[in-house]
Design an enzyme around this catalytic site. Structure first.
Site, mmCIF file in Angstrom:
data_model
loop_
_atom_site.group_PDB
_atom_site.id
_atom_site.type_symbol
_atom_site.label_atom_id
_atom_site.label_comp_id
_atom_site.label_asym_id
_atom_site.label_seq_id
_atom_site.Cartn_x
_atom_site.Cartn_y
_atom_site.Cartn_z
ATOM 1 N N SER C 285 12.497 6.138 27.937
ATOM 2 C CA SER C 285 12.075 5.106 26.995
ATOM 3 C C SER C 285 13.083 4.886 25.884
ATOM 4 O O SER C 285 13.690 5.812 25.350
ATOM 5 C CB SER C 285 10.749 5.483 26.367
ATOM 6 N N ARG C 338 19.187 -3.848 23.316
ATOM 7 C CA ARG C 338 19.558 -3.172 24.554
ATOM 8 C C ARG C 338 20.901 -3.614 25.111
ATOM 9 O O ARG C 338 21.698 -2.793 25.558
ATOM 10 C CB ARG C 338 18.489 -3.447 25.603
ATOM 11 N N ARG C 443 15.844 -9.422 26.230
ATOM 12 C CA ARG C 443 14.500 -9.101 25.782
ATOM 13 C C ARG C 443 14.518 -7.894 24.866
ATOM 14 O O ARG C 443 15.212 -6.914 25.151
ATOM 15 C CB ARG C 443 13.601 -8.800 26.983
#
Lengths: 223, 252, 646
Positions: C285, C338, C443
């Protein structure tokens, strides 16, 4: 009766099994107390007194009916559960399960059967004599003399072996049964469950050792 | 690593199955159990044979699809993991590995190592929810929930529905699965509203589907990849008892 | 010929959705019963949509390839779900969530959709709590929040490391309730193989029963695709083994435009590849970046020594470590979005500073966090992730830093949809990851769960009524219409063709080779030469596939190889479209990085003048070049500026 038992929910059956089982376990302590009187050096006076009380008191008579019903339902339920459980896995594994489980918890039906067989013997030797179905050793008062019958039996090594094996089975049965009964009834708590498990084991030891020392003592002491 | 595999092969639900032996060679200890089976299947395909069918999807231990009974244990020799997270370093060179499908009346075989776990869906459909429609709900912080209860609910909710509990239980009982859901909701104020209905309906469905009874052997807890505690089963028993004793006749 | 009309409602940004709801057409309850809706996919979007639609009164059929709806890959999301609740009182608002999402998407998302997403985000949390989802709480009994990449507020709700699982189980339970009521019919272990159109409108699908091999027809008044993303085109990805593009691809071939296929997210914190036999990459995660620090050795010699196994990471002194994210992006540090984190890792590895046995990894270190918070706090926060890492890698992350490397994770691109979430085929909807609309070119973490549930619970149930209101007089379809015959015939022929090849190579071997091409030329950094190469290689591989693939077994049975073959055949076509789209977009933006378009410091450089549009591709037939349509993006509420996380 077994038919209506079948239709109860699985948890209802387990809860009934537990309540009855815990009741039977409690009864064992009463029985043990009386049996331990065999070891008193009073020529069987206390034992006879206790036996007479148990045989004549009207409250005990009612209790006896409850006790027998409890045994029958416990056994019937045990058999029903066992059949149902087997039916839940019609094809088994090639490699037997090796998952770690609670001690002897997988063998409740087996220990149960041993106890059941012993119960049969026990009835032949004592209860059926009491109700006059089987003839046995009679005392001077014309009533069955259970004190001497017991001493006689405990002098037979074969009987003692059967007796000890049975109570060993009972010990294992109880060790799982008591804490399992608590679990089935939902009496589980992070604080108290470890104690319940310990008490379960201690109780199983007390009962099985308690009963076992009687014939050993008699056999060794040559009473 | 060189290994001997003994795998249950069964063409379909009706067919008769049997154990078939295979050899795999040159398996890396760092590969996962499924990567080892991938190697075997690649081999079989090249030979023109039917590859071994097994269920798997996420391969990271969360979707609950994978379901192998390996050497007498659900999800194999490691604990707290699903089959897909099992790595070959848990085995030794030269080992013989028995691979079987979950066995339970309620989980009929589809093919080879794949079983149908639709029974679990049926149990959830019988009551594994809180009956709220989308929209019109109160603010998320309107009901404070003690952290300890929220955590207990989360512990139970972690169930991935893989069926290892059933597979390893000597009675093929689904108690841990059902209890995890019942207990999750029973720990939360939102879930209390229909708690009595829920536990009765879910248990009735579980029984009707042919799962066995609970013998409290606690094997389920040992093999559960999410290590869900059997204390949830006790909680369900408690819920069930109080529902049976106290619920209104109409409350089902 | 497709005409793109985004159908954005009138009004100020904050009023658009309200205006829409006020004026959208409705279907009365007695008519809803007469309308059938097909939902394909049972992830967050599909399950929540199906449950909500059934609650409203529609007759719903839902399909999944898994054995149970609960297994959809939404379940694997670990970190959390965003919402603009502002419970922590740190200055969050609907506007700020909207702003962060558009900015995180590198100004390539459609503003109106994103604003709506931010607006309904709060309802999602309320809904989930009412369903009994055990979100993390504070001792006072209220909900806890944490922060995630790309945001300076704490707005992420989470359920331990299993947020996706818990949210999915919530939607699954709502769905199960409707199945019990008979309002939803579940078809599990089904692959959707094509869309059926009648008079230009989507009216049904063709499926294959994966257990029996039977080809089935299902008809409805509208079809909703909630079939997820196409990240598995890389072969190795964090997606589930079965995740596939096929339903979306069939929609594309049936006339739905495919938007921005080149926008793919490479997730920075995955467990690195360790061997050739590998089948799957596991994600750790992103929440780990809250407390973990990412570094590589400053000196190349150290990296070499580690690779050779002569040096341990713990032996490298503080001053010899390069915390490159903290160095390059002091404001956001380890919490940059990210795409930025992924490229930075690739840059260090390419420069020879990579670690691990392969040299293709960087460290994620918790030493400082353990020192600051204590091991027990770190364990409470990340215990299950650490355990997962240890099971896979066989190293203890409490004592030695984790190794991570980027991997294909999520696809922002997907079927083009208008504000109603309808594709360019009337009556065909796409929701969740399957559509393209909300995340632009990148995203943000914890936004996928938000979007899936927003679409399913709170958007589609409103927008689909607007379409179905005109359909109440259309009688139920039976599946016996001639259009079904035609499509089913095509489906059968394709299966027959696949089975008749009888070549030498397995399906997986083709998939692996496609993955290599994609990773090499259409991966984290792309350039014209590489993309052109990919456009040559992919058709060649596809041709080889159709000549030499080997599928054992039969069609009328459970046949996993046949399932995979169908999916890989579609990936082999999709890969080409991705490369084409990437070649067309000569700017760098979000997850799409063109080496030709970067700043002197190596940061992505956008070209707003020429590329502020959605690239929507229209299928023109096999062997034909697809046609590019542009939806120009207008920005009313947000000023276009180059992203800056320094």
């Amino acid at each position: 009766m077994s038919n209506s038992l079948l239709n109860y929910a699985s948890i209802t059956k387990k809860i009934s099994m537990s309540i009855i089982g815990l009741f039977l376990a409690a009864f064992l302590l009463v029985h043990l107390t009386i049996n331990l009187m065999l070891l008193l050096d009073d020529g069987g006076e206390s034992f006879r007194a206790a036996a007479e009380f148990m045989g004549k008191n009207p409250v005990i008579k009612v209790f006896e009916i409850i006790l027998f019903s409890a045994f029958i339902i416990h056994i019937l339920l045990g058999i029903i559960l066992w059949f149902q459980n087997n039916a839940a896995r019609p094809i088994g594994y090639q490699r037997a399960n090796i998952t770690k489980t609670s001690l002897m918890s997988k063998y409740m039906i087996h220990t149960g059967i041993i106890i059941f067989i012993f119960l049969g013997l026990h009835f032949i030797h004592f209860y059926f004599v009491k109700i006059g179905l089987v003839s046995g050793l009679m005392g001077e008062d014309g009533h069955p003399d259970f004190y001497n019958s017991a001493l006689e039996l405990f002098k037979q090594p074969l009987y003692v072996i059967i007796y000890i094996v049975s109570f060993l089975a009972l010990g294992f049965h109880l060790n799982h049964a008591i804490q399992s009964g608590f679990q089935s009834l939902g009496w589980e708590h992070s604080k108290y469950t470890p104690a319940v498990k310990a008490i379960s084991t201690i109780y199983a030891l007390v009962i099985s050792v308690g009963f076992t020392i009687i014939p050993l003592f008699i056999l060794i002491a040559g009473k | 690593m060189d290994l001997t595999l003994k795998i249950w092969r069964q063409a379909n639900a009706q067919a008769k199955g049997k154990m078939v032996e295979y050899k795999v060679t040159g398996v890396s200890p760092d590969s996962s159990f499924f990567e080892m089976l991938d190697v075997l299947n690649q081999d079989l395909i090249e030979k023109g044979e039917d590859p071994v069918a097994f269920d798997h999807d996420c391969r990271e231990g969360i979707c609950g699809t994978c379901s192998l009974y390996i050497n007498g244990r659900a999800h194999g020799p490691d604990s707290g993991v699903t089959t897909c997270q099992l790595h070959m370093r848990k085995f030794k060179d030269g080992d013989t590995i028995f691979i079987e499908p979950w066995r339970a009346k309620a989980f009929p075989i589809v093919k080879d190592l794949i079983v149908n776990r639709g029974a679990f869906d049926s149990i959830i459909q019988a009551g594994g929810y809180i009956s709220v429609n989308t929209g019109g709900v109160p603010d998320a912080n309107a009901i404070p929930i003690p952290k300890v209860n929220a955590d207990a609910a989360m512990d139970a909710a972690a169930c991935i529905g893989c069926g290892a509990c059933v597979a390893t239980c000597k009675n093929a009982s689904a108690m841990l699965f059902v209890a995890a859901k019942v207990s999750q909701f029973a720990n939360l104020p939102q879930g209390k509203i229909e708690a009595k209905r829920r536990v009765q309906n879910m248990v009735a469905e579980m029984d009707a589907l042919g799962f066995g009874n609970c013998s409290n052997t606690y094997a389920c807890e040992q093999e559960c990849p999410k290590e869900i505690s059997v204390s949830n089963i006790a909680k369900m028993n408690r819920e069930f008892l109080s529902a049976k004793l106290c619920a209104d006749v109409k409350d089902i | 010929m497709i005409k793109l009309d985004s159908k954005i409602p009138e009004g100020a940004m904050a009023d658009k959705w309200k205006n829409y709801i006020d004026h959208a057409k409705l279907v009365n309850p007695s008519n809803k019963r007469k309308l059938d809706i097909i939902v394909v996919g049972t992830g967050l979007a599909g399950a929540s949509a199906a449950a909500s639609l059934a609650e409203m009164g529609y007759e719903v059929k839902i399909f999944c390839y898994q054995d149970s709806p609960r297994r959809a890959h939404s379940i694997a999301a670990q970190g959390g779900i965003n919402a603009a609740k502002n419970y922590p009182n740190d200055g969050d608002s609907v506007y700020r969530l909207f702003y962060d999402t558009v900015k995180g998407g590198d100004d390539r998302a459609r503003e109106a959709n994103v604003y709506r997403l931010a607006e309904v985000s709060n309802n999602i949390i309320d809904q989930c709590v009412a369903q009994g989802i055990p979100f993390a709480r504070e001792y006072g009994g209220l909900l806890d929040n944490r922060s995630f990449g790309g945001a300076q507020v704490s707005r992420t709700f989470y359920a331990r490391g299993q947020t996706g699982q818990q949210l999915l189980l919530g939607a699954y339970s709502a769905l199960s309730r409707q199945i019990k009521k008979g309002k939803v019919t579940l078809y599990n272990r089904r692959d959707m193989l094509d869309v059926v159109k009648i008079d230009g409108r989507a009216r049904g699908i063709i499926t294959r029963n994966l257990v029996t091999g039977e080809i089935e027809r299902h008809a409805a008044h509208a079809v909703v695709l909630a079939t997820g993303g196409y990240g598995n085109v890389f072969y190795l990805s964090t997606n589930a083994m079965g995740s596939n593009v096929s339903p979306a691809w069939k929609a594309y071939k049936a006339g739905a435009a495919f938007a921005n296929p080149c926008y793919m997210q490479i997730h920075p914190t995955c467990i690195p590849v360790h061997g050739d036999f590998q089948s799957k990459l596991t994600l750790m995660s992103e929440s780990l970046r809250n407390d973990g620090r990412i570094w590589v050795p400053k000196k190349k010699e150290d990296a070499e020594a580690i690779k050779a196994g002569k040096l341990k990471p713990t032996q490298i002194k503080e001053e010899d470590r390069d915390y490159y994210l903290e160095r390059r992006y002091p404001a956001f540090g380890n919490l940059v979005p990210r795409d930025v984190a992924s490229r930075a890792a690739k840059e260090r590895v390419d420069a020879g500073h990579g670690v691990g046995p392969t040299g293709i990894a960087v460290y994620l270190d918790f030493e400082e966090a353990i020192g600051r918070l204590g091991k027990s706090v770190v364990e409470a926060r990340y215990g299950n992730l650490f355990q997962m890492y240890e099971k896979i890698v066989d190293e203890d992350p409490y004592t030695t830093p984790m190794m991570i490397y980027p991997a294909s994770h999520y696809t922002m691109g997907g079927l083009w949809v208008d504000y109603n979430l309808m594709t360019t085929v009337p009556g065909l909807y796409a929701i969740g990851e399957a559509n393209f609309s909300d995340h632009g070119a990148n995203r943000l973490g914890a936004s996928a769960l938000m979007q899936g549930l927003a679409d399913g619970y709170f958007v589609l149930p409103y927008t689909i009524a607007d379409y179905l209101a005109d359909q109440i007089h259309v009688p139920r379809f039976t599946g016996k219409e001639p259009e079904f015959n035609d499509v089913e015939k095509n489906v059968n022929e394709r299966i027959k063709k696949l089975m008749s090849i009888n070549g030498k190579q397995s399906v997986d071997s083709f998939h692996k080779r496609l993955g290599h091409i994609m990773w090499e030329y259409v991966g984290m950094a792309r350039n014209e030469e590489g993309l052109k190469k990919a456009l040559e290689e992919i058709p060649k591989l596809r041709e080889e596939f159709w000549k030499d693939v080997r599928i054992p077994g039969d069609t009328a049975e459970f046949n996993n190889e046949l399932e995979k073959a169908g999916r890989v055949a579609d990936f082999l076509e999709l890969g080409e479209l991705i490369a084409r789209d990437a070649l067309n977009r000569t700017e760098s933006c979000g997850g799409h990085f063109r080496e030709e378009s970067q700043t002197p410091e190596g940061e992505a450089k956008r070209d707003d003048e020429n590329f502020t549009y959605v690239a929507a591709w229209e299928y023109k037939g096999d062997g034909q070049e697809p046609e590019l349509h542009k939806e120009h993006l207008t920005f009313e509420a947000i000023k276009l500026v180059q992203r800056n996380y320094k």
